[in-house]
Enzyme design. Structure first.
Site, PDB file in Angstrom:
ATOM      1  N   TYR A 143       4.765   4.836  11.418  1.00  0.00           N
ATOM      2  CA  TYR A 143       5.070   3.414  11.649  1.00  0.00           C
ATOM      3  C   TYR A 143       5.843   2.739  10.522  1.00  0.00           C
ATOM      4  O   TYR A 143       6.113   1.557  10.576  1.00  0.00           O
ATOM      5  CB  TYR A 143       3.783   2.634  11.958  1.00  0.00           C
ATOM      6  CG  TYR A 143       2.701   2.743  10.895  1.00  0.00           C
ATOM      7  CD1 TYR A 143       2.718   1.927   9.763  1.00  0.00           C
ATOM      8  CD2 TYR A 143       1.666   3.675  11.021  1.00  0.00           C
ATOM      9  CE1 TYR A 143       1.741   2.032   8.793  1.00  0.00           C
ATOM     10  CE2 TYR A 143       0.678   3.788  10.049  1.00  0.00           C
ATOM     11  CZ  TYR A 143       0.720   2.958   8.944  1.00  0.00           C
ATOM     12  OH  TYR A 143      -0.249   3.062   7.976  1.00  0.00           O
ATOM     13  N   ARG A 171       0.872  -1.177   0.000  1.00  0.00           N
ATOM     14  CA  ARG A 171       0.000   0.000   0.000  1.00  0.00           C
ATOM     15  C   ARG A 171       0.905   1.221   0.000  1.00  0.00           C
ATOM     16  O   ARG A 171       1.604   1.480   0.969  1.00  0.00           O
ATOM     17  CB  ARG A 171      -0.911  -0.066   1.242  1.00  0.00           C
ATOM     18  CG  ARG A 171      -1.309   1.251   1.815  1.00  0.00           C
ATOM     19  CD  ARG A 171      -2.461   1.135   2.761  1.00  0.00           C
ATOM     20  NE  ARG A 171      -2.167   0.623   4.096  1.00  0.00           N
ATOM     21  CZ  ARG A 171      -1.455   1.248   5.035  1.00  0.00           C
ATOM     22  NH1 ARG A 171      -0.861   2.391   4.767  1.00  0.00           N
ATOM     23  NH2 ARG A 171      -1.294   0.713   6.217  1.00  0.00           N
ATOM     24  N   HIS A 229      -3.239   4.199   5.331  1.00  0.00           N
ATOM     25  CA  HIS A 229      -4.321   3.217   5.512  1.00  0.00           C
ATOM     26  C   HIS A 229      -5.648   3.834   5.067  1.00  0.00           C
ATOM     27  O   HIS A 229      -6.391   3.262   4.282  1.00  0.00           O
ATOM     28  CB  HIS A 229      -4.389   2.782   6.975  1.00  0.00           C
ATOM     29  CG  HIS A 229      -5.617   1.996   7.289  1.00  0.00           C
ATOM     30  ND1 HIS A 229      -5.804   0.708   6.828  1.00  0.00           N
ATOM     31  CD2 HIS A 229      -6.741   2.311   7.982  1.00  0.00           C
ATOM     32  CE1 HIS A 229      -6.994   0.270   7.233  1.00  0.00           C
ATOM     33  NE2 HIS A 229      -7.577   1.217   7.934  1.00  0.00           N
TER      34      HIS A 229
HETATM   35  C1  LIG Z   1     -13.767  -6.440  12.926  1.00  0.00           C
HETATM   36  C2  LIG Z   1     -12.980  -5.170  12.767  1.00  0.00           C
HETATM   37  N1  LIG Z   1     -11.979  -4.901  13.623  1.00  0.00           N
HETATM   38  C3  LIG Z   1     -11.260  -3.764  13.490  1.00  0.00           C
HETATM   39  C4  LIG Z   1     -11.566  -2.859  12.498  1.00  0.00           C
HETATM   40  C5  LIG Z   1     -10.747  -1.582  12.326  1.00  0.00           C
HETATM   41  N2  LIG Z   1      -9.904  -1.760  11.141  1.00  0.00           N
HETATM   42  C6  LIG Z   1     -10.271  -1.208   9.966  1.00  0.00           C
HETATM   43  S1  LIG Z   1      -9.202  -1.603   8.741  1.00  0.00           S
HETATM   44  C7  LIG Z   1      -8.227  -2.480   9.776  1.00  0.00           C
HETATM   45  C8  LIG Z   1      -6.981  -3.165   9.264  1.00  0.00           C
HETATM   46  C9  LIG Z   1      -7.250  -4.081   8.116  1.00  0.00           C
HETATM   47  O1  LIG Z   1      -6.043  -4.543   7.594  1.00  0.00           O
HETATM   48  P1  LIG Z   1      -6.030  -5.526   6.376  1.00  0.00           P
HETATM   49  O2  LIG Z   1      -6.983  -6.647   6.608  1.00  0.00           O
HETATM   50  O3  LIG Z   1      -4.615  -5.905   6.135  1.00  0.00           O
HETATM   51  O4  LIG Z   1      -6.614  -4.671   5.166  1.00  0.00           O
HETATM   52  P2  LIG Z   1      -6.018  -3.311   4.552  1.00  0.00           P
HETATM   53  O5  LIG Z   1      -6.616  -2.188   5.325  1.00  0.00           O
HETATM   54  O6  LIG Z   1      -4.550  -3.369   4.665  1.00  0.00           O
HETATM   55  O7  LIG Z   1      -6.491  -3.295   3.134  1.00  0.00           O
HETATM   56  C10 LIG Z   1      -8.742  -2.470  11.078  1.00  0.00           C
HETATM   57  C11 LIG Z   1      -8.126  -3.157  12.215  1.00  0.00           C
HETATM   58  C12 LIG Z   1     -12.649  -3.164  11.646  1.00  0.00           C
HETATM   59  N3  LIG Z   1     -13.013  -2.359  10.645  1.00  0.00           N
HETATM   60  N4  LIG Z   1     -13.327  -4.336  11.792  1.00  0.00           N
END
Ligand SMILES: Cc1ncc(C[n+]2csc(CCOP(=O)(O)OP(=O)(O)O)c2C)c(N)n1
Ligand SMILES: [Mg+2]
Length: 359
Positions: free
Chosen positions: A269, A256, A260
């Site tokens: 980070y 990415r 985020h």
């Molecule tokens: C069940 C849940 N826990 C926490 C969150 C908060 N949250 C949003 S995105 C994220 C990280 C997701 O990372 P990844 O699965 O690697 O996807 P990326 O954002 O990198 O595309 C978190 C912890 C959420 N949306 N849903």
């Protein structure tokens, strides 16, 4: 091909190299024109993504999760699917949604804060995006199971991130898919981070793809910035699933480039050096070099592609911004097929209040 790449050993499928060289033996059967059109789409997605970021900074769009860097993973996989396959996206899948038939206008409407942007038109087999991380692989497995029982000959694809693989729902979905041999593709875009959590502490496993082994089906790690590798692996998994061969987990290794979301500061980070290391692996750059080698890319063409993309995007934004605001009563009307008495009372209260106080 999928069996040949043992995910336990971290053997990653790569067909298009960062310098634009291509392994012709493994290259999927795509005409030059088709590859060029995929490149055009990747440029469009990148620009549409950049535009979303700048609209957010101008206060014209809400919090947004950018795609930049993941265009090959999204365009390549989306094109490898069959017309009637179902897609279950998470929040970073603007490219997938667009490729599968959701309009750019609707994508912007949604990120502008209007849920009606998630009302997917009839005939477009894309589920509303999942904000809860890793929850929708279950829905994809359910849809795939239904398709299997009905003999539809289609598959369902769940798109999620590296972080999604730590959620319980992901493991339940994988287990069920393995036991019932559902036609599901688990498409993981490992973009190295789950917000600020780096991949290396997301799991002690060597690869994410190897998680498929525990559930009794195939998994493959592919270079997610390589359009051809993504396309080839997804196509094979799709054909296998539709023919009754069961599920596959694809780990697309990518990065990415942006934050985020627009509410994040990645400099807190991750290092500039790391970002610099990934830049030469940019999926657009790589495909550009490949096309250039074939005489199918040049500065003039690039300018033309960008201008066309800009026009398409501006048109979509104009349409999205022209959508009239929802009525206040719509807050209450669509959670259930019929409103509960409590919701109705709240709606009436609000309407009475607005009646007295004005808008
Ligand atoms: C069940 C849940 N826990 C926490 C969150 C908060 N949250 C949003 S995105 C994220 C990280 C997701 O990372 P990844 O699965 O690697 O996807 P990326 O954002 O990198 O595309 C978190 C912890 C959420 N949306 N849903
Ligand atoms: Mg991630």
């Amino acid at each position: 091909m999928i069996e040949k790449f043992d995910p336990l050993k971290g053997k990653m499928l790569r067909i298009l190299h960062p310098d634009g060289r291509c392994d012709e033996k493994l290259k999927p059967d795509l005409s030059d024109d088709t590859v060029q059109s995929f490149y055009r789409e990747m440029v469009l997605i990148r620009q549409a993504d950049q535009k979303a970021l700048s609209l957010q900074r101008q206060g014209r769009l809400g919090t947004y999760a950018p795609v930049q860097g993941q265009e090959a993973a999204q365009v390549g996989s989306a094109h490898a699917l069959g017309q009637n396959d179902w897609v279950f996206p998470s929040f970073r899948e603007m490219g997938v949604c667009y490729m599968r038939g959701v309009s750019l206008k609707d994508i912007y409407v949604y990120w502008m804060g209007d849920e009606r942007g998630q009302k997917v038109p009839e005939g477009v087999n894309v589920f509303p995006i999942s904000i809860p991380v890793g929850s929708h692989p279950l829905h994809a497995v359910g849809a795939a199971w239904a398709a299997k029982l009905q003999g539809d000959g289609i598959c369902a694809v769940a798109y999620f991130g590296d972080g999604g693989t730590s959620e319980g729902d992901f493991h339940e979905a994988m287990n069920f898919a393995g036991v019932f041999q559902t036609p599901t593709i688990f498409f993981c875009q490992n973009n190295q981070y789950a917000i600020s959590v780096p991949r290396k502490i997301q799991t002690a496993a060597n690869t994410l793809a190897q998680k498929a082994i525990a559930y009794g089906f195939g998994g493959i790690q592919v270079d997610g910035n390589d359009l051809f590798a993504v396309y080839a692996a997804t196509k094979e998994a799709r054909e296998k699933a539709a023919a009754g061969g069961g599920p596959t987990l694809i780990e697309a290794v990518t990065y990415r480039f942006g934050p985020h979301t627009t509410a994040d500061d990645p400099t807190k980070y991750r290092s500039d050096e790391e970002l610099e290391e990934w830049k030469p692996l940019d999926p657009l750059l790589r495909l550009q070099k490949y096309l250039q080698g074939k005489g199918l890319w040049g500065e003039d063409l690039e300018a033309q592609i960008k201008e066309e993309a800009e026009n398409t995007i501006n048109q979509a934004i104009q349409e999205a911004e022209g959508v009239p605001d929802p009525k206040p009563e719509e807050f209450f009307q669509y959670a259930f097929a019929e409103m509960t008495p409590n919701l109705k009372e709240q709606m009436d209260d609000l309407l009475a209040f607005l009646g007295e106080k004005g808008d």
